[in-house]
Scaffold this active site. Structure first.
Site, PDB file in Angstrom:
ATOM      1  N   LYS A  83       0.812  -1.219  -0.042  1.00  0.00           N
ATOM      2  CA  LYS A  83      -0.040   0.129   0.082  1.00  0.00           C
ATOM      3  C   LYS A  83       0.895   1.108   0.112  1.00  0.00           C
ATOM      4  O   LYS A  83       1.742   1.308   0.830  1.00  0.00           O
ATOM      5  CB  LYS A  83      -0.784  -0.042   1.365  1.00  0.00           C
TER       6      LYS A  83
HETATM    7  C1  E4P Z   1      -7.942   0.504   4.371  1.00  0.00           C
HETATM    8  O1  E4P Z   1      -7.106   0.406   3.407  1.00  0.00           O
HETATM    9  C2  E4P Z   1      -7.659   1.836   5.029  1.00  0.00           C
HETATM   10  O2  E4P Z   1      -6.379   1.732   5.667  1.00  0.00           O
HETATM   11  C3  E4P Z   1      -8.742   1.765   6.027  1.00  0.00           C
HETATM   12  O3  E4P Z   1     -10.220   1.397   5.602  1.00  0.00           O
HETATM   13  C4  E4P Z   1      -9.029   3.037   6.713  1.00  0.00           C
HETATM   14  O4  E4P Z   1      -9.895   3.108   7.629  1.00  0.00           O
HETATM   15  P1  E4P Z   1      -9.934   4.461   8.763  1.00  0.00           P
HETATM   16  O5  E4P Z   1     -10.590   5.171   8.127  1.00  0.00           O
HETATM   17  O6  E4P Z   1     -11.028   3.685   9.650  1.00  0.00           O
HETATM   18  O7  E4P Z   1      -8.603   4.616   9.669  1.00  0.00           O
END
Ligand code: E4P
Length: 220
Positions: A83
């Site tokens: 990522k």
């Molecule tokens: C997913 O890839 C993200 O890291 C995650 O959904 C972020 O979620 P949050 O907004 O609850 O931190």
């Protein structure tokens, strides 16, 4: 469409597998930090528990470090997807990591147009772009970006999959289903859906009425 679990918790992964909701896992540095302990060891465990893709995010903000870390993360298991944030440094890292056959998930995309340069990467195309849906709504902004991002991907004729993320509520989940190729959902959201008070109240209403029937008239 597939469902990934948005967590770094091994118990949750094991628990939600039964329901067919762990076709992959997404982690981020905050989710790993919340669990404590050795993050790399945890990532290895997650990758061995899940057949599908497991997203692991870089923790540097300059592209040379992102690239080095991305290569290390990709070496953890064949199902790792690295990522990267939708920043200039993230773009530079995404380009190089793609040329090294590392699968990528571009994250922290709040408006569809942020994805355009990443969607223009062709050799090879980026595997996933994550639309962050719930976070804007924490600040009272309703996000329609999943629909715009899907339209952008289609208009550019790209194979990149739209991954809807940051899904806190049933309404957010329902709103991305027409557009998303993958929805990553945190365990808390599934737990809330299984504990809908109207379902529990209805179940109690029906059973209380049933119990008023004489025992000999009830089906067993
Ligand atoms: C997913 O890839 C993200 O890291 C995650 O959904 C972020 O979620 P949050 O907004 O609850 O931190």
């Amino acid at each position: 469409m597939r469902f990934f679990l948005d967590t770094a918790n091994l118990y949750e992964i094991d628990h939600w597998r039964e329901f067919g909701l762990v076709q992959g896992v997404t982690t981020n540095p905050a989710l790993l930090a919340k669990e404590g302990g050795d993050a790399l060891g945890r990532l290895k465990n997650i990758c061995s528990m899940v057949a599908g893709p497991v997203s692991a995010e870089v923790t540097y903000q300059d592209h040379p470090s992102m690239i080095q870390q991305g290569l290390r993360l990709a070496g953890v298991a064949p199902n790792v997807v690295v990522k990267l944030p939708a920043t200039i440094e993230g773009y530079r890292a995404a380009k190089v990591l793609g040329s090294r056959n590392v699968k990528r998930n571009i994250t922290l995309t709040f408006v569809a147009t942020q994805a355009i340069p990443f969607l223009m990467l062709n050799s090879p195309p980026v595997e996933y772009v994550s639309a962050i849906c719930g976070r804007p709504e924490d600040f009272g902004v309703v996000s329609l970006e999943a629909s715009y991002l899907k339209a952008t991907i289609d208009r550019l004729s790209k194979v990149t999959q739209l991954l809807a993320a940051s899904i806190r509520t049933s309404v957010q989940l329902a709103s991305v289903i027409p557009y998303a190729d993958v929805v990553t959902v945190p365990p808390s959201t599934w737990r809330t859906l299984f504990a809908n008070p109207m379902t529990l109240q209805g179940e109690n209403d029906f059973l209380n009425a049933w119990r008023e029937l004489p025992a000999e008239w009830r089906t067993s």
